[in-house]
Design an enzyme around this catalytic site. Structure first.
Site, mmCIF file in Angstrom:
data_model
loop_
_atom_site.group_PDB
_atom_site.id
_atom_site.type_symbol
_atom_site.label_atom_id
_atom_site.label_comp_id
_atom_site.label_asym_id
_atom_site.label_seq_id
_atom_site.Cartn_x
_atom_site.Cartn_y
_atom_site.Cartn_z
ATOM 1 N N TYR A 87 0.831 -1.220 0.000
ATOM 2 C CA TYR A 87 0.000 0.000 0.000
ATOM 3 C C TYR A 87 0.862 1.266 0.000
ATOM 4 C CZ TYR A 87 -3.149 -3.566 1.963
ATOM 5 O OH TYR A 87 -3.857 -4.705 2.203
ATOM 6 N N TYR B 245 -14.212 -4.348 3.981
ATOM 7 C CA TYR B 245 -12.912 -4.777 3.475
ATOM 8 C C TYR B 245 -12.799 -6.272 3.758
ATOM 9 C CZ TYR B 245 -7.993 -5.756 2.978
ATOM 10 O OH TYR B 245 -6.806 -6.325 2.594
ATOM 11 N N ASP C 31 -17.021 -12.584 8.338
ATOM 12 C CA ASP C 31 -15.571 -12.384 8.225
ATOM 13 C C ASP C 31 -15.081 -11.794 9.547
ATOM 14 O OD1 ASP C 31 -13.013 -11.509 7.775
ATOM 15 O OD2 ASP C 31 -13.463 -10.427 5.915
ATOM 16 N N LYS D 236 -5.764 -13.149 11.052
ATOM 17 C CA LYS D 236 -5.023 -12.170 11.863
ATOM 18 C C LYS D 236 -4.628 -12.674 13.254
ATOM 19 C CE LYS D 236 -5.746 -7.946 9.389
ATOM 20 N NZ LYS D 236 -6.825 -7.782 8.418
HETATM 21 C C1 LIG Z 1 -7.045 -8.211 7.048
HETATM 22 C C2 LIG Z 1 -8.378 -8.684 6.666
HETATM 23 C C3 LIG Z 1 -8.546 -9.656 5.656
HETATM 24 C C4 LIG Z 1 -7.403 -10.192 4.842
HETATM 25 O O1 LIG Z 1 -6.464 -10.885 5.603
HETATM 26 P P1 LIG Z 1 -4.974 -11.079 5.058
HETATM 27 O O2 LIG Z 1 -4.347 -11.987 6.057
HETATM 28 O O3 LIG Z 1 -4.346 -9.731 4.996
HETATM 29 O O4 LIG Z 1 -5.080 -11.708 3.702
HETATM 30 C C5 LIG Z 1 -9.830 -10.090 5.395
HETATM 31 N N1 LIG Z 1 -10.885 -9.608 6.069
HETATM 32 C C6 LIG Z 1 -10.766 -8.695 7.044
HETATM 33 C C7 LIG Z 1 -11.975 -8.224 7.773
HETATM 34 C C8 LIG Z 1 -9.502 -8.179 7.367
HETATM 35 O O5 LIG Z 1 -9.383 -7.235 8.299
#
Ligand SMILES: *Cc1c(COP(=O)(O)O)cnc(C)c1O
Length: 415
Positions: free
Chosen positions: A7, A135, A237, A266
């Site tokens: 980024y 996102y 998610d 994460k």
């Molecule tokens: C960071 C994130 C992702 C992507 O995860 P990566 O490990 O960076 O591929 C997907 N969804 C959400 C809500 C995120 O914060």
């Protein structure tokens, strides 16, 4: 520059912060400075750097074997972690598919949902509905689910599959019936498109990298009801909000609902290794059981179920799922509410807090130009994006250290 950074506009980017060591909440730089990491390395290092117990678990696993493929082979760390995730996640999520990043975990979720509908005789259900401000990752499938106008992947609109979007609650502070209206918008969307929607995809309670929109658990309850009514799968998610970030182990718990698919990433390994877990209900899993190998789920990242990552995750979950950790998260939330929420400035549009997430939304992106250097000069690592200045600290942070982060955020607007 040989190393291409994320980024970052490489034409102008300058490397200023070179980490040589990290311990607890501190990043140690090569120039001798020590910064408090206010954002847990993109919200993953929940227990701080180099946590003795997680490091020991990882070393212990390395002594047996770091990794073996999960194709045709299995091992105790992967089996134990799958079992643990089923045990701690909402009732009804019984199966775990591992991946190596949040984006991949989300791609797995989408692919699972599409194949589920093919194998249950509804192949026309092949689009996804997402919330504006979302996102969901950087890979091509999920790029199409990030906010199409304001999201970081807007340059790709027209290049990735076009999905459907609806406004979530929380966007319009002026609208007192905001929640009700957003439920109506969702219902209208479902009425029109249920025949082609495979799943509704959302970040429960806090939409993070799309602009930190926060909304009520009530919305999730209505979402669950409508998804059942219209036969639309719900994909939650929780890559960002899972593992305690919103005050409960998983954000969906606050609505008392079970999504059909839950994605974790994460914080899963507390920042030690890349890993994701895509959990599903037996209703979904069973749709893949068949005499034909063609109806199996044809997916398998090389590094899925990495044994070292599993060991880190198991230890991190042990540390997270304790009353002391939830007490710490509550204390972080309380301090953010008393000390961050009241911050006012003509440049500030809104300040909001949920769990261990505190956000200042400014009027313009330029209101935050230079804030990173300012904070680093005062011993704090902040990394704002667009018009959002936020903290998502490691849960082990002390009250004084959190106070320092808040003070620096405050001082930026006073100077
Ligand atoms: C960071 C994130 C992702 C992507 O995860 P990566 O490990 O960076 O591929 C997907 N969804 C959400 C809500 C995120 O914060």
């Amino acid at each position: 520059m040989k190393l291409w950074y994320p980024y970052a506009q490489m034409k102008t980017m300058e490397v200023q912060y070179r980490v040589v060591k990290a311990e607890g909440v501190f990043l140690h730089l090569d120039d001798g400075r020590k910064l408090i990491d206010s954002i847990s390395s993109w919200w993953s290092v929940n227990h701080g750097y180099n946590h003795p117990q997680i490091t020991a678990a990882v070393k212990n696993q390395l002594d047996s074997f770091p990794h073996v493929m999960l194709g045709g082979l299995t091992h105790k760390p992967a089996e134990d972690l799958a079992e643990k995730l089923v045990e701690i996640s909402p009732e009804g999520l019984n199966h775990v598919f591992f991946g190596d990043s949040g984006s991949v975990g989300m791609e797995v979720a989408l692919k699972m949902a599409l194949q589920y509908w093919v194998q249950t005789g509804r192949p026309a259900k092949k689009r996804f509905l997402a919330l504006r401000k979302a996102y969901h990752g950087d890979t091509s499938g999920v790029m199409g689910l990030c906010d199409p106008e304001e999201g970081m992947h807007r340059i790709f609109s027209g290049l990735v599959p076009e999905q459907l979007f609806v406004n979530p609650p929380g966007l319009d502070a002026e609208d007192s019936d905001d929640l009700m209206h957003s439920i109506e918008r969702l219902e209208t969307m479902f009425q029109k498109h249920a025949g082609e929607i495979a799943a509704l995809v959302l970040e429960p309670l806090v939409q993070c990298a799309g602009g930190f929109n926060m909304y009520s658990p009530r919305y999730l309850m209505e979402v669950r009801r409508l998804c059942n009514q219209f036969k639309i799968l719900l994909i939650a998610d929780e890559v960002a909000v899972g593992f305690g970030r919103t005050g409960t182990l998983f954000a969906v718990e606050q609505a008392g609902i079970t999504p059909d698919i839950l994605v974790l990433g994460k914080g899963l390994t507390a920042g030690y290794l890349g890993m994701s877990a895509t959990l599903s209900t037996s209703e979904i899993f069973n749709a893949f059981l068949d005499d034909s190998p063609l109806r199996a789920f044809m997916h398998g990242p090389t590094f899925m179920g990495n044994a070292t990552a599993c060991a880190a995750a198991l230890e991190s979950i042990r540390l997270t799922n304790t009353p002391e950790t939830f007490k710490k998260i509550k204390a972080i939330e309380n301090k953010l509410k008393t000390d961050l929420l009241p911050i006012r400035s003509s440049k500030i549009r809104n300040v909001r807090v949920k769990g261990a997430i505190g956000v200042i939304e400014t009027e313009r992106n330029s209101d935050l130009d230079g804030v990173q250097e300012f904070a680093a000069k005062h011993g704090v690592w902040l990394r704002p994006f667009e018009r959002y200045l936020y903290t998502m600290p490691p849960y082990i942070i002390s009250e004084a250290q959190l106070g320092r982060i808040i003070e620096i955020m405050h001082r930026w607007f006073e100077q």
